[in-house]
Design a protein around this motif. Structure first.
Motif, PDB file in Angstrom:
ATOM      1  N   ARG A   1     123.923 -10.162 -23.257  1.00 13.20           N
ATOM      2  CA  ARG A   1     124.306 -11.280 -23.603  1.00 13.20           C
ATOM      3  C   ARG A   1     123.763 -11.583 -24.975  1.00 13.20           C
ATOM      4  N   ASP A   2     124.503 -12.042 -26.070  1.00 16.32           N
ATOM      5  CA  ASP A   2     124.009 -12.469 -27.446  1.00 16.32           C
ATOM      6  C   ASP A   2     123.153 -11.314 -28.059  1.00 16.32           C
ATOM      7  N   SER A   3     123.559 -10.068 -27.678  1.00 18.62           N
ATOM      8  CA  SER A   3     122.908  -8.879 -28.506  1.00 18.62           C
ATOM      9  C   SER A   3     121.444  -8.940 -28.089  1.00 18.62           C
ATOM     10  N   ASP A   4     121.018  -9.589 -27.214  1.00 22.82           N
ATOM     11  CA  ASP A   4     119.647  -9.798 -26.881  1.00 22.82           C
ATOM     12  C   ASP A   4     118.960  -8.547 -26.211  1.00 22.82           C
ATOM     13  N   LEU A   5     118.115  -7.735 -26.923  1.00 23.86           N
ATOM     14  CA  LEU A   5     117.376  -6.642 -26.699  1.00 23.86           C
ATOM     15  C   LEU A   5     115.833  -6.941 -26.665  1.00 23.86           C
ATOM     16  N   SER A   6     115.639  -7.951 -26.165  1.00 22.06           N
ATOM     17  CA  SER A   6     113.974  -8.435 -25.868  1.00 22.06           C
ATOM     18  C   SER A   6     113.629  -7.922 -24.701  1.00 22.06           C
ATOM     19  N   LYS A   7     112.374  -7.777 -24.404  1.00 18.23           N
ATOM     20  CA  LYS A   7     111.733  -7.248 -23.253  1.00 18.23           C
ATOM     21  C   LYS A   7     112.128  -7.917 -22.128  1.00 18.23           C
ATOM     22  N   GLU A   8     112.163  -9.358 -22.100  1.00 15.03           N
ATOM     23  CA  GLU A   8     112.275 -10.304 -20.953  1.00 15.03           C
ATOM     24  C   GLU A   8     113.953 -10.213 -20.691  1.00 15.03           C
ATOM     25  N   TYR A   9     114.758 -10.247 -21.454  1.00 16.82           N
ATOM     26  CA  TYR A   9     116.257 -10.197 -21.216  1.00 16.82           C
ATOM     27  C   TYR A   9     116.572  -8.907 -20.483  1.00 16.82           C
ATOM     28  N   LEU A  10     115.845  -7.638 -21.071  1.00 15.01           N
ATOM     29  CA  LEU A  10     116.382  -6.470 -20.465  1.00 15.01           C
ATOM     30  C   LEU A  10     115.755  -6.220 -19.041  1.00 15.01           C
ATOM     31  N   LYS A  11     114.649  -6.815 -18.706  1.00 11.74           N
ATOM     32  CA  LYS A  11     114.194  -6.863 -17.344  1.00 11.74           C
ATOM     33  C   LYS A  11     115.035  -7.779 -16.309  1.00 11.74           C
ATOM     34  N   LYS A  12     115.681  -8.798 -16.857  1.00 11.70           N
ATOM     35  CA  LYS A  12     116.806  -9.451 -16.197  1.00 11.70           C
ATOM     36  C   LYS A  12     117.890  -8.715 -15.981  1.00 11.70           C
ATOM     37  N   LEU A  13     118.150  -7.758 -16.927  1.00 12.22           N
ATOM     38  CA  LEU A  13     119.481  -6.884 -17.096  1.00 12.22           C
ATOM     39  C   LEU A  13     119.169  -5.956 -15.974  1.00 12.22           C
ATOM     40  N   GLU A  14     117.763  -5.429 -15.771  1.00 11.94           N
ATOM     41  CA  GLU A  14     117.539  -4.329 -15.057  1.00 11.94           C
ATOM     42  C   GLU A  14     117.751  -4.943 -13.390  1.00 11.94           C
ATOM     43  N   ILE A  15     117.321  -5.969 -13.265  1.00 17.59           N
ATOM     44  CA  ILE A  15     117.640  -6.612 -11.679  1.00 17.59           C
ATOM     45  C   ILE A  15     118.819  -6.572 -11.438  1.00 17.59           C
ATOM     46  N   GLU A  16     119.711  -7.100 -12.579  1.00 20.21           N
ATOM     47  CA  GLU A  16     121.218  -7.220 -12.149  1.00 20.21           C
ATOM     48  C   GLU A  16     121.793  -5.843 -11.842  1.00 20.21           C
ATOM     49  N   ILE A  17     121.410  -4.806 -12.540  1.00 18.84           N
ATOM     50  CA  ILE A  17     121.929  -3.502 -12.384  1.00 18.84           C
ATOM     51  C   ILE A  17     121.615  -2.965 -10.935  1.00 18.84           C
ATOM     52  N   ARG A  18     120.323  -3.309 -10.790  1.00 19.22           N
ATOM     53  CA  ARG A  18     119.604  -2.882  -9.205  1.00 19.22           C
ATOM     54  C   ARG A  18     120.593  -3.720  -8.186  1.00 19.22           C
ATOM     55  N   THR A  19     121.112  -4.849  -8.410  1.00 15.51           N
ATOM     56  CA  THR A  19     121.544  -5.754  -7.564  1.00 15.51           C
ATOM     57  C   THR A  19     123.275  -5.381  -7.269  1.00 15.51           C
ATOM     58  N   LYS A  20     123.738  -4.742  -8.444  1.00 12.63           N
ATOM     59  CA  LYS A  20     124.958  -4.614  -8.365  1.00 12.63           C
ATOM     60  C   LYS A  20     125.627  -3.346  -7.958  1.00 12.63           C
ATOM     61  N   PHE A  21     124.599  -2.343  -8.384  1.00 15.88           N
ATOM     62  CA  PHE A  21     125.047  -1.034  -8.006  1.00 15.88           C
ATOM     63  C   PHE A  21     124.058  -0.369  -7.067  1.00 15.88           C
ATOM     64  N   ASP A  22     124.404   0.873  -6.466  1.00 13.78           N
ATOM     65  CA  ASP A  22     123.583   1.697  -5.573  1.00 13.78           C
ATOM     66  C   ASP A  22     123.259   2.710  -6.296  1.00 13.78           C
ATOM     67  N   LEU A  23     121.787   2.646  -6.717  1.00 10.45           N
ATOM     68  CA  LEU A  23     121.117   3.435  -7.621  1.00 10.45           C
ATOM     69  C   LEU A  23     120.824   4.518  -6.887  1.00 10.45           C
ATOM     70  N   SER A  24     120.662   4.857  -5.638  1.00 11.63           N
ATOM     71  CA  SER A  24     120.492   5.907  -4.895  1.00 11.63           C
ATOM     72  C   SER A  24     121.411   6.912  -5.086  1.00 11.63           C
ATOM     73  N   LYS A  25     122.598   6.508  -5.806  1.00 10.94           N
ATOM     74  CA  LYS A  25     123.715   7.839  -5.814  1.00 10.94           C
ATOM     75  C   LYS A  25     123.633   8.243  -7.522  1.00 10.94           C
ATOM     76  N   GLN A  26     122.451   7.735  -8.095  1.00  9.35           N
ATOM     77  CA  GLN A  26     122.283   8.302  -9.469  1.00  9.35           C
ATOM     78  C   GLN A  26     123.479   8.228 -10.503  1.00  9.35           C
ATOM     79  N   PRO A  27     123.918   7.103 -10.661  1.00  3.33           N
ATOM     80  CA  PRO A  27     124.803   6.976 -11.796  1.00  3.33           C
ATOM     81  C   PRO A  27     124.209   7.419 -13.053  1.00  3.33           C
TER      82      PRO A  27
END
Length: 260
Positions: free
Chosen positions: A56-82
């Motif tokens: 979002r909005d080219s935002d590479l702040s620590k706070e936003y990337l933490k939210k993005l990490e949560i989004e990725i963990r929620t959306k994808f099965d990371l146990s399959k090692q994408p």
């Protein structure tokens, strides 16, 4: 790669023509550029499982990337090692990132042609800003603990979009800006930021290894001054596709900057 790439001659010899396609999911993180990469990986390079995660909005702040990490963990099965392909450096290189606009405006002298104008008195970020941004991205990828490839910043805005002084800061210098982009890419690869106790957090692809140093001196961008020409984009996608396959098959990725 022997020699340098020239847009008027064939691209360099492909390194991994026979490497099988990965069956793993590839998650591409970025903005409009990332969307184009997703489309091309599916349509031209045979990758069946490719998903886009937008920044979002080219935002590479620590706070936003933490939210993005949560989004990725929620959306994808990371146990399959994408595999992660991060290409989120773009408008984040301009400051301030809030309060400016990218406007697609028609050329007055070229019917049907369009150019990307940057409204708001923006300027290049500082070296310290870029270092902090890079540390944020490295920490984000380390927390995900997935094999990752990072595309460094690409040249853009070699010249002002127009003479409107509200478009870019009065002292904006496109050549200086792109010299910074070149140096930042080298810094990303040669610093220890993308390393952890367990080894490399991510591999950083080298744009000079793909295109040659001249891409930082004269534009490989299209008429809008931001996006790559079609031929340059094809060459980039060959390198990206090869790199993903090499990473998946545990073979050496050929497009890396030598570390000091």
């Amino acid at each position: 790669m022997a020699g340098r790439m020239n847009e008027n001659r064939p691209f360099f010899t492909r390194y991994v023509e026979v490497t099988p396609l990965t069956q793993r999911l590839v998650i591409v993180i970025g903005n409009s550029f990332a969307k184009s990469i997703v489309t091309r990986l599916k349509s031209k390079h045979g990758f069946a499982e490719v998903e886009l995660v937008k920044i979002r909005d080219s935002d590479l702040s620590k706070e936003y990337l933490k939210k993005l990490e949560i989004e990725i963990r929620t959306k994808f099965d990371l146990s399959k090692q994408p595999i992660i392909l991060f290409c989120g450096f773009g408008n984040s290189l301009l400051n301030p990132r809030v309060g400016f606009e990218l406007q697609v405006l028609p050329y007055a002298d070229r019917p049907g042609g369009q150019s990307i104008h940057v409204s708001g008195q923006v300027r290049s970020i500082s070296d310290n800003d870029f270092e902090q941004m890079t540390r944020n991205v490295a920490s984000f990828l380390q927390d995900l603990s997935l094999e990752s490839i990072v595309l460094p910043p690409f040249p853009r805005h070699f010249s002002r979009c127009c003479l409107n002084m509200n478009h870019f800061d009065r002292d904006f210098d496109g050549l200086e800006f792109n010299a910074n982009i070149r140096d930042w890419g080298l810094y990303m690869a040669q610093s220890k930021i993308f390393e952890s106790d367990s080894g490399k957090t991510a591999i950083i692809l080298s744009l000079p290894k793909i295109f040659g140093e001249e891409m930082f001196l004269s534009s490989f961008n299209g008429v809008d001054g931001v996006h790559l020409t079609e031929n340059s984009f094809k060459n980039l996608m060959n390198a990206v596709s090869d790199s993903i396959r090499c990473l998946d098959s545990k073979t050496v990725v050929p497009y890396l900057i030598p570390t000091s």
